[in-house]
Scaffold this motif. Structure first.
Motif, PDB file in Angstrom:
ATOM      1  N   GLU A  85       0.807  -1.215   0.000  1.00  0.00           N
ATOM      2  CA  GLU A  85       0.000   0.000   0.000  1.00  0.00           C
ATOM      3  C   GLU A  85       0.845   1.271   0.000  1.00  0.00           C
ATOM      4  N   ALA A  86       2.152   1.125   0.053  1.00  0.00           N
ATOM      5  CA  ALA A  86       3.026   2.299  -0.037  1.00  0.00           C
ATOM      6  C   ALA A  86       3.125   2.748  -1.495  1.00  0.00           C
ATOM      7  N   GLY A  87       3.145   4.045  -1.703  1.00  0.00           N
ATOM      8  CA  GLY A  87       3.221   4.561  -3.063  1.00  0.00           C
ATOM      9  C   GLY A  87       4.489   4.155  -3.789  1.00  0.00           C
ATOM     10  N   ASN A  88       5.571   3.950  -3.046  1.00  0.00           N
ATOM     11  CA  ASN A  88       6.853   3.575  -3.636  1.00  0.00           C
ATOM     12  C   ASN A  88       7.244   2.145  -3.279  1.00  0.00           C
ATOM     13  N   GLY A  89       6.242   1.284  -3.046  1.00  0.00           N
ATOM     14  CA  GLY A  89       6.522  -0.089  -2.624  1.00  0.00           C
ATOM     15  C   GLY A  89       7.407  -0.848  -3.590  1.00  0.00           C
ATOM     16  N   ASP A  90       7.158  -0.706  -4.900  1.00  0.00           N
ATOM     17  CA  ASP A  90       7.965  -1.428  -5.887  1.00  0.00           C
ATOM     18  C   ASP A  90       9.422  -0.984  -5.834  1.00  0.00           C
ATOM     19  N   ALA A  91       9.637   0.314  -5.660  1.00  0.00           N
ATOM     20  CA  ALA A  91      11.004   0.835  -5.588  1.00  0.00           C
ATOM     21  C   ALA A  91      11.711   0.329  -4.338  1.00  0.00           C
ATOM     22  N   VAL A  92      10.980   0.234  -3.226  1.00  0.00           N
ATOM     23  CA  VAL A  92      11.567  -0.283  -1.988  1.00  0.00           C
ATOM     24  C   VAL A  92      11.952  -1.746  -2.168  1.00  0.00           C
ATOM     25  N   LEU A  93      11.089  -2.539  -2.777  1.00  0.00           N
ATOM     26  CA  LEU A  93      11.397  -3.949  -3.015  1.00  0.00           C
ATOM     27  C   LEU A  93      12.630  -4.103  -3.905  1.00  0.00           C
ATOM     28  N   GLU A  94      12.731  -3.272  -4.911  1.00  0.00           N
ATOM     29  CA  GLU A  94      13.879  -3.343  -5.819  1.00  0.00           C
ATOM     30  C   GLU A  94      15.160  -2.955  -5.085  1.00  0.00           C
ATOM     31  N   HIS A  95      15.083  -1.958  -4.216  1.00  0.00           N
ATOM     32  CA  HIS A  95      16.250  -1.542  -3.433  1.00  0.00           C
ATOM     33  C   HIS A  95      16.702  -2.668  -2.514  1.00  0.00           C
ATOM     34  N   VAL A  96      15.740  -3.302  -1.832  1.00  0.00           N
ATOM     35  CA  VAL A  96      16.079  -4.415  -0.944  1.00  0.00           C
ATOM     36  C   VAL A  96      16.758  -5.532  -1.724  1.00  0.00           C
ATOM     37  N   LYS A  97      16.226  -5.848  -2.892  1.00  0.00           N
ATOM     38  CA  LYS A  97      16.796  -6.925  -3.697  1.00  0.00           C
ATOM     39  C   LYS A  97      18.201  -6.584  -4.179  1.00  0.00           C
ATOM     40  N   SER A  98      18.394  -5.339  -4.618  1.00  0.00           N
ATOM     41  CA  SER A  98      19.701  -4.961  -5.151  1.00  0.00           C
ATOM     42  C   SER A  98      20.780  -4.945  -4.079  1.00  0.00           C
ATOM     43  N   ARG A  99      20.413  -4.610  -2.838  1.00  0.00           N
ATOM     44  CA  ARG A  99      21.402  -4.513  -1.771  1.00  0.00           C
ATOM     45  C   ARG A  99      21.600  -5.820  -1.018  1.00  0.00           C
ATOM     46  N   SER A 100      20.528  -6.632  -0.900  1.00  0.00           N
ATOM     47  CA  SER A 100      20.616  -7.853  -0.085  1.00  0.00           C
ATOM     48  C   SER A 100      20.601  -9.134  -0.898  1.00  0.00           C
ATOM     49  N   GLY A 101      20.128  -9.044  -2.144  1.00  0.00           N
ATOM     50  CA  GLY A 101      19.968 -10.246  -2.956  1.00  0.00           C
ATOM     51  C   GLY A 101      18.707 -11.033  -2.643  1.00  0.00           C
ATOM     52  N   VAL A 102      17.899 -10.536  -1.705  1.00  0.00           N
ATOM     53  CA  VAL A 102      16.671 -11.234  -1.303  1.00  0.00           C
ATOM     54  C   VAL A 102      15.497 -10.680  -2.102  1.00  0.00           C
ATOM     55  N   ASN A 103      14.767 -11.576  -2.744  1.00  0.00           N
ATOM     56  CA  ASN A 103      13.605 -11.192  -3.542  1.00  0.00           C
ATOM     57  C   ASN A 103      12.359 -11.272  -2.671  1.00  0.00           C
ATOM     58  N   LEU A 104      11.882 -10.127  -2.205  1.00  0.00           N
ATOM     59  CA  LEU A 104      10.665 -10.077  -1.395  1.00  0.00           C
ATOM     60  C   LEU A 104       9.447 -10.111  -2.316  1.00  0.00           C
ATOM     61  N   ILE A 105       8.629 -11.143  -2.167  1.00  0.00           N
ATOM     62  CA  ILE A 105       7.417 -11.266  -2.962  1.00  0.00           C
ATOM     63  C   ILE A 105       6.300 -10.487  -2.288  1.00  0.00           C
ATOM     64  N   GLU A 106       5.645  -9.626  -3.044  1.00  0.00           N
ATOM     65  CA  GLU A 106       4.540  -8.838  -2.512  1.00  0.00           C
ATOM     66  C   GLU A 106       3.250  -9.639  -2.600  1.00  0.00           C
ATOM     67  N   ILE A 107       2.600  -9.878  -1.456  1.00  0.00           N
ATOM     68  CA  ILE A 107       1.355 -10.626  -1.408  1.00  0.00           C
ATOM     69  C   ILE A 107       0.190  -9.654  -1.337  1.00  0.00           C
ATOM     70  N   SER A 108      -0.825  -9.874  -2.161  1.00  0.00           N
ATOM     71  CA  SER A 108      -1.999  -9.016  -2.122  1.00  0.00           C
ATOM     72  C   SER A 108      -2.813  -9.297  -0.863  1.00  0.00           C
ATOM     73  N   GLY A 109      -3.733  -8.387  -0.555  1.00  0.00           N
ATOM     74  CA  GLY A 109      -4.570  -8.573   0.618  1.00  0.00           C
ATOM     75  C   GLY A 109      -5.441  -9.814   0.525  1.00  0.00           C
ATOM     76  N   ASP A 110      -6.031 -10.048  -0.649  1.00  0.00           N
ATOM     77  CA  ASP A 110      -6.870 -11.229  -0.826  1.00  0.00           C
ATOM     78  C   ASP A 110      -6.041 -12.506  -0.720  1.00  0.00           C
ATOM     79  N   GLN A 111      -4.837 -12.489  -1.244  1.00  0.00           N
ATOM     80  CA  GLN A 111      -3.955 -13.650  -1.123  1.00  0.00           C
ATOM     81  C   GLN A 111      -3.567 -13.884   0.335  1.00  0.00           C
ATOM     82  N   GLU A 112      -3.290 -12.799   1.043  1.00  0.00           N
ATOM     83  CA  GLU A 112      -2.949 -12.918   2.461  1.00  0.00           C
ATOM     84  C   GLU A 112      -4.096 -13.570   3.232  1.00  0.00           C
ATOM     85  N   ALA A 113      -5.323 -13.132   2.957  1.00  0.00           N
ATOM     86  CA  ALA A 113      -6.488 -13.708   3.613  1.00  0.00           C
ATOM     87  C   ALA A 113      -6.631 -15.185   3.279  1.00  0.00           C
TER      88      ALA A 113
END
Length: 326
Positions: A85-113
Motif C-alpha cells: 500500500e506504499a506509493g513507492n513499494g515497488d522501488a523499496v522492493l527493488e532496493h532491498v533486492k539490489s542490496r541484499s539479494g533477497v527477492n521479497l514477494i509482494e502478497i496481495s490482501g486477498d492472497q494474504e487472507a
C-alpha cells in the motif's frame, strides 16, 4: 531441507527457520525478528521514507546472513500491506533486492487472507465445517470464509491496528473525539466487506488470528501463552466490548500493563479492539476461537505441499508462497 521464511509485516519483520520434509509440522527451531514498524516510516504522501527503506534493507540482509549461518537451504521472503500500500513499494522492493539479494514477494490482501485461511483450516480440520477467519495486522484487516481448504470469499481492508492508531490517535490516551472518528471510519470501511462475507452463509466456527487477536483474547481472560498452543482460547464479544471501553480511558503505558500486551504494541491495542469489536458485531459473532497458526504457517504449509508433489520445485516464486489458485 532447512527452510527460512521471512515475513515483512507492518509491525514486525520475522524470520523463522524450520527443518521441513513431507508430512512435517510447521514448527520452527529458530527465530530472528525485529519490531520495525514500517508504518511509522510513511510520509504524508504514503511513501516509505529513505530511512525506512534502509532500515528494512539492513534487517533483511541481517536475516539473510542469519539463515545462511544456520545452514538454510532455501529462503522464502514475502511482504504484506506496509509494502503493497506504499506509493513507492515497488522501488523499496527493488532496493532491498539490489542490496541484499533477497527477492521479497509482494502478497496481495486477498492472497494474504486466503493463505491465512488455509493455515486455519489445517489447524481445526474438516470437522470444523464452514470457517470464518478474522485477522488484524498492522496495516490491514483480512476476513475469509469457506467450507474447503481455500476460502469461498476473502477480503482485505486497510484497517490495520498500527495504521489506524497513526491516523486517529495522537497522544498517550485517545480523546473522545478521536475514538468517535476511529469508530466511524471502521464502520464505513467494514460495511461492504462484511456484506461480501455474510453472503457466503453462517459460519460453524469463527476464528481470530494474528498477534492483535491473541493479545485481545488474553486481555479478555484467555489462557496465557505458557499453557501451550493446544489450550482452547475463546474470546467473547461481551468481554471485548467491556475491555475496549476500558482501553478508551487508558494511556498507552497503562495498556502495556494488561496481560498479553507488549510495550511495543500497547498504543495500537485500542484500534485493534475497535476493529475486532465492530467486525464481530456486524457479523453477528458472539465468540471467536484464537488460532496459533496464521500467514507464516500458511506459507510454510504450501511449501510442504509442493515438496509432497515435486521435491525439486523451483524456489522463491510467487506460486511457492501464495499458491496458483489463491
Amino acid at each position: 531441507m532447512r527452510l527460512g521464511v521471512l515475513d515483512v509485516g507492518s509491525n514486525t519483520v520475522h524470520l523463522l527457520l524450520l527443518d521441513v520434509y513431507p508430512g512435517a509440522q510447521p514448527v520452527p527451531y529458530a527465530s530472528h525478528k525485529t519490531d520495525l514498524r514500517l508504518v511509522q516510516y510513511l510520509d504524508a504522501a504514503g511513501n516509505i521514507s529513505e530511512r525506512g527503506r534502509d532500515v528494512l534493507t539492513d534487517f533483511v540482509t541481517e536475516a539473510r546472513d542469519f539463515a545462511a549461518d544456520n545452514d538454510a537451504d532455501d529462503l522464502l521472503a514475502f511482504a504484506t500491506s506496509a509494502i503493497r500500500e506504499a506509493g513507492n513499494g515497488d522501488a523499496v522492493l527493488e532496493h532491498v533486492k539490489s542490496r541484499s539479494g533477497v527477492n521479497l514477494i509482494e502478497i496481495s490482501g486477498d492472497q494474504e487472507a486466503a493463505v491465512t485461511f488455509s493455515a486455519v483450516r489445517r489447524w481445526f480440520g474438516w470437522s470444523a465445517g464452514r470457517i470464518l477467519d478474522l485477522d488484524i495486522g498492522g496495516g490491514s484487516f483480512e476476513m475469509a470464509i469457506g467450507d474447503n481448504g481455500l476460502p469461498t470469499a476473502a477480503v482485505s481492508v486497510p484497517l490495520g491496528a498500527a495504521r489506524l492508531t497513526r491516523r486517529f490517535i495522537h497522544g498517550q490516551a485517545a480523546l473522545p473525539s478521536e475514538t468517535k472518528r476511529l469508530r466511524q471510519h471502521v464502520n464505513r470501511l467494514l460495511t461492504p466487506a462484511v456484506e461480501t462475507v455474510k453472503a457466503v452463509g453462517e459460519p460453524n466456527l469463527t476464528v481470530g488470528t494474528s498477534k492483535s487477536f491473541r493479545s485481545l483474547a488474553r486481555i479478555c481472560g484467555a489462557a496465557p501463552k505458557d499453557q501451550g498452543p493446544y489450550v482452547p482460547r475463546p474470546m467473547h464479544l461481551e468481554d471485548l466490548r467491556l475491555w475496549t471501553r476500558r482501553m478508551e480511558a487508558m494511556t498507552a503505558d497503562e495498556r502495556a500493563e494488561l496481560p498479553g500486551v507488549s510495550e511495543s504494541r500497547a498504543a495500537q491495542m485500542l484500534a485493534a479492539g475497535v476493529v475486532a469489536e465492530t467486525a464481530m458485531t456486524m457479523l453477528g459473532v458472539d465468540t471467536v476461537q484464537i488460532c496459533p497458526w496464521a500467514l507464516r504457517e500458511g506459507v510454510i504449509l504450501r511449501r510442504l505441499d509442493r515438496l509432497n508433489v515435486d521435491p525439486e520445485a523451483a524456489r522463491n516464486r510467487p506460486a511457492d508462497i501464495v499458491g496458483r489458485n489463491a
